[in-house]
Design a protein around this motif. Structure first.
Motif, PDB file in Angstrom:
ATOM      1  N   GLY A 415       0.785  -1.224   0.000  1.00  0.00           N
ATOM      2  CA  GLY A 415       0.000   0.000   0.000  1.00  0.00           C
ATOM      3  C   GLY A 415       0.815   1.270   0.000  1.00  0.00           C
ATOM      4  N   LEU A 416       2.148   1.162  -0.019  1.00  0.00           N
ATOM      5  CA  LEU A 416       3.011   2.341  -0.005  1.00  0.00           C
ATOM      6  C   LEU A 416       3.342   2.794  -1.429  1.00  0.00           C
ATOM      7  CD1 LEU A 416       5.632   1.345   2.737  1.00  0.00           C
ATOM      8  CD2 LEU A 416       3.422   2.481   3.037  1.00  0.00           C
ATOM      9  N   SER A 417       3.720   4.058  -1.555  1.00  0.00           N
ATOM     10  CA  SER A 417       4.206   4.558  -2.840  1.00  0.00           C
ATOM     11  C   SER A 417       5.555   3.912  -3.138  1.00  0.00           C
ATOM     12  CB  SER A 417       4.365   6.081  -2.791  1.00  0.00           C
ATOM     13  OG  SER A 417       5.429   6.429  -1.928  1.00  0.00           O
ATOM     14  N   GLY A 418       5.993   4.031  -4.409  1.00  0.00           N
ATOM     15  CA  GLY A 418       7.253   3.425  -4.805  1.00  0.00           C
ATOM     16  C   GLY A 418       8.435   3.913  -3.989  1.00  0.00           C
ATOM     17  N   GLY A 419       8.484   5.224  -3.736  1.00  0.00           N
ATOM     18  CA  GLY A 419       9.589   5.765  -2.964  1.00  0.00           C
ATOM     19  C   GLY A 419       9.621   5.240  -1.547  1.00  0.00           C
ATOM     20  N   ASN A 420       8.457   5.107  -0.927  1.00  0.00           N
ATOM     21  CA  ASN A 420       8.406   4.606   0.443  1.00  0.00           C
ATOM     22  C   ASN A 420       8.637   3.099   0.506  1.00  0.00           C
ATOM     23  OD1 ASN A 420       7.776   6.937   2.283  1.00  0.00           O
ATOM     24  ND2 ASN A 420       6.147   7.208   0.782  1.00  0.00           N
ATOM     25  N   GLN A 421       8.230   2.366  -0.522  1.00  0.00           N
ATOM     26  CA  GLN A 421       8.589   0.950  -0.591  1.00  0.00           C
ATOM     27  C   GLN A 421      10.109   0.796  -0.622  1.00  0.00           C
ATOM     28  OE1 GLN A 421       6.617  -0.711  -4.011  1.00  0.00           O
ATOM     29  NE2 GLN A 421       4.721  -1.130  -2.899  1.00  0.00           N
ATOM     30  N   GLN A 422      10.763   1.652  -1.414  1.00  0.00           N
ATOM     31  CA  GLN A 422      12.211   1.568  -1.509  1.00  0.00           C
ATOM     32  C   GLN A 422      12.858   1.903  -0.170  1.00  0.00           C
ATOM     33  OE1 GLN A 422      13.797   0.118  -3.614  1.00  0.00           O
ATOM     34  NE2 GLN A 422      15.727   1.031  -4.233  1.00  0.00           N
ATOM     35  N   LYS A 423      12.273   2.815   0.583  1.00  0.00           N
ATOM     36  CA  LYS A 423      12.819   3.128   1.904  1.00  0.00           C
ATOM     37  C   LYS A 423      12.712   1.934   2.842  1.00  0.00           C
ATOM     38  CE  LYS A 423      12.016   8.149   1.810  1.00  0.00           C
ATOM     39  NZ  LYS A 423      11.307   9.283   2.457  1.00  0.00           N
ATOM     40  N   VAL A 424      11.667   1.126   2.690  1.00  0.00           N
ATOM     41  CA  VAL A 424      11.548  -0.093   3.506  1.00  0.00           C
ATOM     42  C   VAL A 424      12.664  -1.071   3.139  1.00  0.00           C
ATOM     43  CG1 VAL A 424      10.099  -2.082   4.051  1.00  0.00           C
ATOM     44  CG2 VAL A 424       9.062   0.174   3.802  1.00  0.00           C
ATOM     45  N   VAL A 425      12.986  -1.180   1.847  1.00  0.00           N
ATOM     46  CA  VAL A 425      14.105  -2.025   1.423  1.00  0.00           C
ATOM     47  C   VAL A 425      15.404  -1.529   2.053  1.00  0.00           C
ATOM     48  CG1 VAL A 425      15.447  -2.830  -0.558  1.00  0.00           C
ATOM     49  CG2 VAL A 425      12.971  -2.625  -0.740  1.00  0.00           C
ATOM     50  N   VAL A 426      15.587  -0.219   2.065  1.00  0.00           N
ATOM     51  CA  VAL A 426      16.774   0.368   2.678  1.00  0.00           C
ATOM     52  C   VAL A 426      16.787   0.082   4.187  1.00  0.00           C
ATOM     53  CG1 VAL A 426      17.973   2.521   3.189  1.00  0.00           C
ATOM     54  CG2 VAL A 426      16.992   2.150   0.918  1.00  0.00           C
ATOM     55  N   ALA A 427      15.634   0.191   4.821  1.00  0.00           N
ATOM     56  CA  ALA A 427      15.543  -0.098   6.254  1.00  0.00           C
ATOM     57  C   ALA A 427      16.017  -1.512   6.552  1.00  0.00           C
ATOM     58  CB  ALA A 427      14.106   0.094   6.737  1.00  0.00           C
ATOM     59  N   ARG A 428      15.587  -2.457   5.742  1.00  0.00           N
ATOM     60  CA  ARG A 428      16.018  -3.843   5.936  1.00  0.00           C
ATOM     61  C   ARG A 428      17.527  -3.971   5.771  1.00  0.00           C
ATOM     62  NH1 ARG A 428      14.465  -8.063   1.483  1.00  0.00           N
ATOM     63  NH2 ARG A 428      16.335  -7.113   0.625  1.00  0.00           N
ATOM     64  N   ALA A 429      18.096  -3.262   4.767  1.00  0.00           N
ATOM     65  CA  ALA A 429      19.534  -3.341   4.529  1.00  0.00           C
ATOM     66  C   ALA A 429      20.333  -2.746   5.685  1.00  0.00           C
ATOM     67  CB  ALA A 429      19.883  -2.630   3.221  1.00  0.00           C
ATOM     68  N   LEU A 430      19.753  -1.737   6.353  1.00  0.00           N
ATOM     69  CA  LEU A 430      20.458  -1.054   7.447  1.00  0.00           C
ATOM     70  C   LEU A 430      20.194  -1.679   8.803  1.00  0.00           C
ATOM     71  CD1 LEU A 430      19.901   2.706   6.460  1.00  0.00           C
ATOM     72  CD2 LEU A 430      21.805   1.201   5.879  1.00  0.00           C
ATOM     73  N   ALA A 431      19.265  -2.631   8.856  1.00  0.00           N
ATOM     74  CA  ALA A 431      18.821  -3.154  10.150  1.00  0.00           C
ATOM     75  C   ALA A 431      19.954  -3.742  10.981  1.00  0.00           C
ATOM     76  CB  ALA A 431      17.734  -4.206   9.929  1.00  0.00           C
TER      77      ALA A 431
END
Length: 516
Positions: A415-431
């Motif tokens: 349900g997120l926009s493309g930019g916010n989906q990508q931020k979730v991917v980044v969040a996982r990478a930085l976790a």
């Protein structure tokens, strides 16, 4: 051209309103595309572009407003064949059936079946089908073998097939939704050349892209949406890039890219004598890239620039453990990383942002919290358990840190926009707090403001003492880098400091400006 301008608009939309529950996706927007025109539609994620495309292609019925094609009212909602005769959309993800031939894709669901009567044997003339396909492709100047499997075609040729199929139904308006996202520079040029030819035949194109340079290269007019509203329509030649960015974001270009200036003024540049965080020695992958050495130091962002066939993507995936090197060694802070092992790469301190967030980066039907914590489930509860409270707490911290626009940790990431989906991917990478972050085309398919935000995160990772690698052919992605290596046909052909200019770097990526 003058005659085309006097003809009724290929499409005219006026006062279009579309709501989804309490959300206003389109608030009285308008759009006019003339025959033979390439018209850009731009705006940040959430501006309303995708919703308008759904209205223009008959997938969504507007709550208010009207749409006309060639001066005639749009077909009745639900009349698929009538809509196909007016408009078609070529999406970023190809809609051709990969295992079918070009001819079969062109005439899908319409194979010219012979026979009559309920008891007649119904046969398909495959020879006739191939002949019709060859004639259809030739009519639009598309040089593609009708017998070729769609999956064996280059991306731009699959797009040509989709465009030819749309035109065969009678459509004179083609919507191109991020058509260059998976193309290298040569593929983009071939696509643009074909679009210019078709424009000369009166075909109109609505071009949706986050790459503003392409708007200036291809389009004659541009319409900007922001926050579900129409902001402006203007000839491209009369609008500077700074004015266009301001219209898209509501902010001055200087404000949007302020973090670039902040980095340029920093005095704590990476120490060239410091021990590398990420190191590759004689690393090679047969058929992709030749033996090379890399050293990325604390505080450094290294760019690996190159077109699709340069080997830079394969190199980035090898560094992240996604591919197994033929030879050579990778180490993080002196620790050797097991070749081709993602778990070992994670344990060694490598974070990874994949190129395709939908296929490799996200579980779309899962929540923001679940996606953001996929790499740290072992830290979310005792004895291997995962406590929902810890998951939500961790996710909230990442949401705040990365400014992810979401209803909360439990919202499905779909349900997120493309930019916010990508931020979730980044969040996982930085976790896991990586020592080295590998980012493959981290801003693909996101809007201008999200692009700067994501690149700012990569810059921040390095500034806090880690190392980062950006793999991209997007010049804006590479501007954040302290150093850029250009690859061509699997070799490093040039190295640039932070002061590179566009012409030199593009020439190196295209193999026409090699320098050691």
């Amino acid at each position: 051209m003058e005659q085309q301008q006097r003809a009724p608009a290929a499409v005219h939309a006026e006062g279009i309103v579309k709501r989804f529950g309490p959300t206003v996706a389109l608030d009285g927007v308008r759009l006019t595309v003339r025959p033979g025109e390439s018209h850009a539609l731009v705006g940040r994620n959430g501006a309303g572009k995708s919703t308008l495309v759904s209205v223009l292609t008959g997938l969504h019925r507007p709550d208010a407003g009207e749409v006309t094609f060639g001066g005639e009212p749009a077909p009745p909602f639900g009349d698929t064949s009538a809509w196909q005769s007016k408009v078609a959309c070529v999406y970023q993800k190809s809609m051709v059936v990969p295992d079918l031939t070009v001819a079969e894709n062109l005439f899908l669901n319409d194979y010219g079946v012979r026979g009559s009567g309920s008891g007649a044997r119904r046969l398909i003339s495959w020879r006739g089908l191939r002949r019709q396909a060859r004639d259809l492709l030739a009519g639009y100047g598309v040089d593609v073998d009708p017998d070729a499997r769609a999956k064996d075609l280059p991306v731009e040729q699959r797009q040509f097939v989709e465009i030819a199929r749309a035109l065969s139904f009678g459509a004179r308006l083609i919507i191109l939704d991020e058509p260059t996202a998976q193309l290298d520079a040569r593929g983009i040029q071939r696509l643009f050349d074909k679009l210019r030819e078709l424009r000369g035949q009166g075909v109109a194109f609505l071009f949706i892209s986050h790459h503003l340079q392409e708007v200036y290269e291809l389009c004659t007019a541009v319409t900007v949406y922001r926050d579900a509203r129409h902001v402006l329509t203007a000839p491209v030649a009369e609008l500077s890039k700074a004015e266009l960015v301001t219209a898209m974001t509501g902010e001055s270009a200087g404000t949007v890219t302020a973090w670039h200036a902040a980095r340029a003024e920093a005095t704590d540049a990476p120490d060239p004598a410091a021990e590398p965080v990420l190191k590759a020695e004689a690393l090679a992958l047969d058929g992709e890239f030749e033996p090379l050495d890399l050293a990325v130091r604390p505080g450094e962002v290294l760019g690996l620039a190159g077109a699709a066939a340069s080997g830079n993507t394969a190199l980035g995936e090898t560094l992240a453990g996604m591919r197994t090197a033929t030879s050579g060694r990778i180490s993080v802070r002196g620790r050797t990383v097991k070749p081709g092992s993602v778990p070992h790469a994670l344990d060694a301190g490598i974070g990874y942002i994949p190129e395709d967030r939908h296929r490799q980066g996200l579980v779309l039907d899962r929540s923001v919290a679940e996606n953001a914590t996929l790499t740290v489930t072992g830290r979310l509860g005792p004895w291997g358990t995962v406590l929902p409270s810890r998951t939500r707490e961790f996710a909230r911290a990442m949401i705040e840190s990365l400014d992810i626009k979401t209803q909360g940790p439990e919202q499905p990431v779909s349900g997120l926009s493309g930019g916010n989906q990508q931020k979730v991917v980044v969040a996982r990478a930085l976790a896991r707090g990586p020592s080295a972050l590998i980012a493959l085309r981290p801003t693909a398919g996101v809007d201008v403001k999200s692009k700067d935000s994501l690149l700012g995160v990569v810059r921040r990772v390095a500034d806090e003492g880690s190392a980062a690698v950006i793999v991209s052919d997007e010049l804006d992605d590479l501007r954040v880098c302290d150093r850029v290596l250009a690859l061509f046909h699997g070799r490093v052909v040039a190295s640039f400091g932070s002061g590179w200019n566009d012409r030199e770097l593009v020439a190196a990526m295209e193999g026409v400006g090699e320098r050691e």
